[in-house]
Design a protein around this motif. Structure first.
Motif, mmCIF file in Angstrom:
data_model
loop_
_atom_site.group_PDB
_atom_site.id
_atom_site.type_symbol
_atom_site.label_atom_id
_atom_site.label_comp_id
_atom_site.label_asym_id
_atom_site.label_seq_id
_atom_site.Cartn_x
_atom_site.Cartn_y
_atom_site.Cartn_z
ATOM 1 N N MET A 1 0.647 -1.400 0.127
ATOM 2 C CA MET A 1 -0.042 -0.009 0.013
ATOM 3 C C MET A 1 0.812 1.377 -0.147
ATOM 4 S SD MET A 1 -3.123 -1.064 -0.157
ATOM 5 C CE MET A 1 -2.150 -2.516 -0.839
ATOM 6 N N LYS A 2 2.041 1.389 0.761
ATOM 7 C CA LYS A 2 2.782 2.312 1.035
ATOM 8 C C LYS A 2 3.544 2.758 -0.409
ATOM 9 C CE LYS A 2 3.421 2.158 5.824
ATOM 10 N NZ LYS A 2 4.019 1.464 6.936
ATOM 11 N N HIS A 3 3.822 1.418 -1.209
ATOM 12 C CA HIS A 3 4.630 1.455 -2.358
ATOM 13 C C HIS A 3 3.687 2.298 -3.454
ATOM 14 C CE1 HIS A 3 7.333 0.292 -5.658
ATOM 15 N NE2 HIS A 3 6.319 -0.277 -6.252
ATOM 16 N N LEU A 4 2.261 1.698 -3.418
ATOM 17 C CA LEU A 4 1.180 2.363 -4.299
ATOM 18 C C LEU A 4 1.257 4.056 -3.967
ATOM 19 C CD1 LEU A 4 -1.804 -0.122 -4.197
ATOM 20 C CD2 LEU A 4 -0.091 0.433 -5.892
ATOM 21 N N ALA A 5 1.039 4.287 -2.560
ATOM 22 C CA ALA A 5 0.885 5.771 -2.341
ATOM 23 C C ALA A 5 1.939 6.462 -2.915
ATOM 24 C CB ALA A 5 0.966 5.841 -0.970
ATOM 25 N N ALA A 6 3.295 5.845 -2.985
ATOM 26 C CA ALA A 6 4.423 6.575 -3.372
ATOM 27 C C ALA A 6 4.419 6.805 -4.971
ATOM 28 C CB ALA A 6 5.888 5.738 -2.947
ATOM 29 N N GLN A 7 3.760 5.834 -5.549
ATOM 30 C CA GLN A 7 3.503 6.029 -6.981
ATOM 31 C C GLN A 7 2.345 6.973 -7.266
ATOM 32 O OE1 GLN A 7 2.428 2.089 -8.333
ATOM 33 N NE2 GLN A 7 4.561 1.449 -8.527
ATOM 34 N N GLY A 8 1.868 7.806 -6.294
ATOM 35 C CA GLY A 8 0.935 8.648 -6.750
ATOM 36 C C GLY A 8 -0.491 8.197 -6.973
ATOM 37 N N LYS A 9 -0.476 6.816 -6.586
ATOM 38 C CA LYS A 9 -2.020 6.358 -6.549
ATOM 39 C C LYS A 9 -2.614 6.642 -5.014
ATOM 40 C CE LYS A 9 -1.540 2.865 -9.888
ATOM 41 N NZ LYS A 9 -0.186 2.083 -10.535
ATOM 42 N N SER A 10 -3.997 6.436 -5.064
ATOM 43 C CA SER A 10 -4.475 6.799 -3.603
ATOM 44 C C SER A 10 -5.127 5.564 -3.266
ATOM 45 C CB SER A 10 -5.628 7.814 -3.825
ATOM 46 O OG SER A 10 -6.550 7.545 -4.807
ATOM 47 N N VAL A 11 -5.274 5.243 -2.185
ATOM 48 C CA VAL A 11 -5.576 4.006 -1.215
ATOM 49 C C VAL A 11 -6.718 4.423 -0.190
ATOM 50 C CG1 VAL A 11 -5.145 2.064 0.170
ATOM 51 C CG2 VAL A 11 -3.523 3.031 -1.565
ATOM 52 N N ILE A 12 -7.806 3.589 -0.375
ATOM 53 C CA ILE A 12 -9.016 4.022 0.885
ATOM 54 C C ILE A 12 -8.981 2.640 1.558
ATOM 55 C CG2 ILE A 12 -11.258 4.182 1.355
ATOM 56 C CD1 ILE A 12 -11.566 5.575 -1.063
ATOM 57 N N PHE A 13 -8.690 2.583 2.955
ATOM 58 C CA PHE A 13 -8.387 1.648 3.886
ATOM 59 C C PHE A 13 -9.487 1.678 4.840
ATOM 60 C CE2 PHE A 13 -6.667 -0.368 7.604
ATOM 61 C CZ PHE A 13 -6.057 -1.451 7.061
ATOM 62 N N VAL A 14 -10.611 0.697 4.685
ATOM 63 C CA VAL A 14 -11.682 0.489 5.617
ATOM 64 C C VAL A 14 -11.412 -0.357 6.807
ATOM 65 C CG1 VAL A 14 -14.104 -0.057 5.610
ATOM 66 C CG2 VAL A 14 -13.307 0.699 3.461
ATOM 67 N N SER A 15 -11.505 -0.131 8.013
ATOM 68 C CA SER A 15 -11.263 -0.784 9.045
ATOM 69 C C SER A 15 -12.011 -0.202 10.032
ATOM 70 C CB SER A 15 -9.743 -1.035 9.162
ATOM 71 O OG SER A 15 -9.465 -2.008 10.084
ATOM 72 N N HIS A 16 -11.853 -1.395 11.093
ATOM 73 C CA HIS A 16 -12.495 -1.013 12.578
ATOM 74 C C HIS A 16 -11.366 -1.214 13.476
ATOM 75 C CE1 HIS A 16 -13.531 -5.347 12.025
ATOM 76 N NE2 HIS A 16 -13.061 -5.284 13.389
#
Lengths: 495, 357
Positions: A179-194
């Motif tokens: 996920m961190k690698h993806l964010a570094a590429q400029g992609k966005s991540v939405i992480f749903v969690s409780h």
């Protein structure tokens, strides 16, 4: 890709699942969506990924409004979603799964797909064999496959719905790195969690949802108390596990082996006392479930004997196990535990068979109302179980357990539940222990195992440890034991 | 409730519109057809009697199918269960017709017919539960076996004296025919059995532990096993009950209608009952009106070739259409909210308005 959700509303019947929710996710960031069960997190991301149509509001991608009506629309727009339960095709190979959903052309091109797959897998450091059948993969590996598949379709925003339930610690590390690698590429991540700790470990920013509304947006790091206060509107305290162990044995296994197609498990000798809580730790599929099924009478032992409260139950029919006061609560509630299409009232009537041929609907209605009040189920007697939220399904399942109970077997007692429900469930379980019920539970949440067990059994690579007193353990040591350094750890615990 | 009602009514209306269109296309007048079929079903006392005598086996079979549908099973083997019931009902008739008093032979034949149907149903059930054969294939396969058995008996051991023929076995003595009302085809005993089956079905499925457990098994086999319901027994019971009702219908076909064993003695009544059961969903209260309507359609359509020079198979088309659209309506009510459709209709009207203005 920058995502903007503006004033999203969605209603299911009488439930307002999303009420005027707005949310902005910057490109190159990981955005957490935190909230208890039924807070509306899943609905919101399903609106974005085209699985649910919204009643009102707008979706903007990189500042432009867009109509997403189907999951295919979402993929074309660059939005992909990883679902809580993997949506893949278990009878197909990894490569075939990878190629499913690719656009263009009539013929498939396995060779180039295989090349793409290997390149992506190396980039994200996922170890997957293209020829393996998906049915042989763990949940974590199936997740990895699904992530690679979505990325190969050109997804620029990835939504993950509760991705850390049911995967191992090392898979979680790999997932977070990816996920961190993806964010570094400029992609966005939405992480749903409780899970607070996951959100804190991964996200740049978090939106907390409560009762269908966005309760607040906060940057991470942020103190726990602040997040919990936003999630529940108040602070919560963990219940303490008192010592409820007695000296009379409730369950005794002698030289037991269980053999299935995939796993042969030597359980050996095991004695559990009344009122004792035994945590079963290990990677998913290491045999914890087999032990629970064996004790429930749903799986025969290959060798050895099983004694419950002094009575020999070896190879007895399931009915006698029920009569012996054994309760089994499966993890997949709507598949193994509850019956879709039947109401809470009808479930209670199924459990309480009165004399004669006819159901006493009046008497069972009284019982149902009592159970709803006692177990704090948010539903009416005539509510169908599939319309209840996960937490309320679990409460219903607990309400259906027989009384008195000598032995309670639970798979993931609090999986997918919000913190408030988790605390409530354990209060109920501890109350059962105080009246002498022995509990065996499996969980992938090591904190839960450490918090509530008296002793722990570790399952690893087809082997089972001795019972380890929880006082001799720490979460780290338990994690290492599960991870494979098995015998050395054991000898360290019991020199 | 209102939502599914909206869909039921709309789908019914659409089915009627399409049927009207089809009739107009074939060059006939829908009103003339309604009049002709009405006359065909209720014109004379004889015709009313025929409607009622078709109704009895239909009630039995549809009631039986409600048990298997509740258990989540598609019992397409019902045709074979009717035929086998009819075959078994012939045994006491052939053995004892000259020995025992006729009333006793009739009771034996009806009873054994029910037992025979139940056994044939249990066979499909055993193939399904123990042999892991899909009940649809098991049932269809056994239909052919039962039909073959009937043919073998008619042309072999039970053949008419002199020459065997497709017209069936020798007609048995009139004292063994079920009594009828006045000079009509109506057999009060058949009708009573049919209505009793509907009442039993209603009571058992709504009020008993067995009915509730059957629903649980039909919805989720594994979870009901975990809850302690004897699921194997429930499934086999559903097959046996449905089979016994069908077998009763078979024995009535022999005793009240044909007075002998004929090839395809089931006359497709089982499949017609499947349509009834599919149309009503799991609502046992609707068996009586829907079965009556279908039986009237069947009998009424016989008039079509005589009066309007049309195929009598129109009844089947109407029945099939209604079922298809009812299932479609049920399916859509689970996926599409009615608001969405209303909105579409509103938009459509809007466009028309603006186009006019």
């Amino acid at each position: 890709m920058k995502i903007e959700l503006l004033n999203i509303s969605k209603r299911f019947g009488s439930v307002q699942a999303n009420d005027d929710v707005s949310l902005t996710v910057q490109a190159g960031s990981i955005h957490g969506l935190l909230g208890e069960n039924g807070a509306g997190k899943s609905t919101l991301v399903k609106v974005l990924s085209g699985f649910i149509s919204r009643d009102a509001g707008a979706v903007l991608l990189d500042g432009f409004p867009i109509e997403i009506k189907t999951p295919a629309d979402a993929i074309r727009a660059g939005v992909g979603m990883l679902h809580q339960d993997p949506l893949d095709f278990p009878p197909l190979s990894v490569l075939n799964n990878f190629m499913v959903g690719k656009l263009g052309g009539i013929f498939i091109n396995p060779r180039s797909a295989s090349r793409d797959f290997k390149r992506l897998a190396t980039e994200f450091n996922f170890q997957l064999d293209v020829n393996e059948l998906v049915s042989n993969l763990t949940v974590g590996e199936r997740q990895q496959l699904e992530i690679l598949r979505l990325l190969s379709l050109g997804v620029k925003t990835l939504i993950l719905d509760e991705p850390t339930t049911g995967i191992s610690a090392s898979q979680k590390v790999a997932l977070f790195d990816a996920m961190k690698h993806l964010a570094a590429q400029g992609k966005s991540v939405i992480f749903v969690s409780h899970k607070l700790e996951d959100v804190e470990a991964l996200c740049d920013e978090v939106t907390v949802m409560r009762q269908g509304k966005a309760a607040g947006h906060l940057p991470i790091p942020c103190p726990d108390e602040k997040l919990i206060a936003l999630m529940f509107g108040r602070e919560l305290a963990l219940p303490l596990k008192p010592n409820t162990c007695r000296t009379t044995p409730a369950l005794e296994l002698r030289d037991v082996t269980i053999a299935t197609d995939r796993l042969t498990l030597r359980l050996g000798n095991l004695t559990v006392c009344q009122g004792e809580v035994i945590g079963l730790a290990g990677l998913e599929g290491s045999g914890q479930q087999l032990l629970l099924l064996l004790c429930a009478g749903l799986l025969p032992a290959s060798t050895g004997s099983l004694t419950i409260n002094g009575e020999d139950m070896t190879l007895k029919p399931y009915k006698e196990f029920l009569q012996a006061g054994i309760g089994y609560s499966p993890a997949d509630r709507l598949k193994d535990g509850l019956i879709r299409g039947l109401s809470i009232h009808e479930h209670v009537a199924l459990r309480h068979v009165s004399r004669g041929w006819f159901v006493d609907w009046q008497e069972t209605l009284q019982r149902t109302l009592q159970a709803i009040a006692l177990f704090n189920i948010r539903g009416k007697p005539q509510t169908l179980v599939e319309r209840l939220s996960g937490g309320n399904q679990q409460r219903t399942q607990l309400a259906l357990l027989p009384v008195p109970l000598n032995l309670l077997l639970m798979e993931h007692p609090t999986r997918g539940l919000d913190i408030e429900s988790v605390l409530w469930v354990w209060q109920q379980l501890i109350a059962r222990c105080e009246s002498g019920t022995a509990i065996l539970f499996m969980s992938s949440d090591l904190d839960e195992i450490m918090q509530y067990s008296d002793r722990v059994l570790v399952f690893s690579g087809g082997e089972v440890s001795e019972l380890i007193d929880v006082a001799d353990l720490t979460v780290e040591r338990l994690g290492q034991t599960i991870g494979g350094r098995f015998s050395s750890q054991l000898s360290a615990v019991h020199p | 409730m209102t939502k599914s009602f909206f869909y039921q009514i709309s789908s019914f209306a659409i089915a009627l519109i399409i049927l009207t269109g089809m009739i107009l296309l074939s060059g006939a007048s829908p009103l003339a057809i309604i009049a002709s079929m009405w006359g065909g079903a209720f014109g004379t006392l004889d015709q009313v009697a025929r409607v009622v005598s078709t109704l009895a086996p239909l009630l039995l079979c549809a009631s039986g199918l409600l048990f298997t549908f509740t258990a989540g099973l598609y019992n397409l083997g019902i045709e074979g269960q009717i035929s086998f019931g009819a075959i078994v009902a012939m045994i006491p008739i052939r053995l004892f017709q000259d020995v025992l008093p006729p009333a006793l032979v009739i009771v034996l034949a009806i009873g054994l017919g029910g037992v025979g149907g139940a056994l044939w149903g249990l066979l499909a059930g055993a193939l399904n539960v123990y042999g892991r054969v899909n009940e649809i294939f098991a049932g269809l396969g056994l239909n052919f076996v039962a039909d073959g058995l009937a043919l073998y008996l008619i042309f072999g051991p039970w053949k008419k004296e002199g020459v065997a023929s497709m017209s069936g076995t020798e007609t048995f003595h009139e004292s063994l025919w079920l009594p009828t009302l006045a000079n009509t085809d109506i057999s009060p005993i058949s009708l009573l059995l049919g209505i009793a089956a509907v009442v039993i079905t209603l009571v058992v499925l709504r009020g008993t532990h067995f009915g509730l457990q059957l629903r649980a098994v039909g919805q989720n086999l594994r979870a009901s096993y975990v809850l302690g319901i004897p699921s194997t027994r429930q499934l086999l019971s559903a097959f046996a009950i449905c089979g016994s009702f069908a077998g009763l219908a078979g024995s009535l076909q022999v005793l009240a209608v044909y007075h002998r064993l004929i090839p395809s003695v089931s006359s497709n009544l089982g499949f017609l009952a499947l349509l009834v059961a599919m149309l009503i969903g799991l609502n046992a209260l609707l068996i009586l009106p829907v079965a009556f309507f279908f039986s009237a359609l069947n009998v009424g359509s016989l008039q079509l070739p005589l009066e309007l020079n049309l195929e009598s198979s129109l009844a089947g088309v109407i029945q099939g259409m209604l079922v298809l659209f009812a299932l479609l309506g049920r399916g859509l009510s689970e996926t599409l909210p009615p608001q969405a459709i209303r909105r579409q209709i509103a938009i459509w009207f809007d466009k028309k308005q603006t186009a006019k203005g």
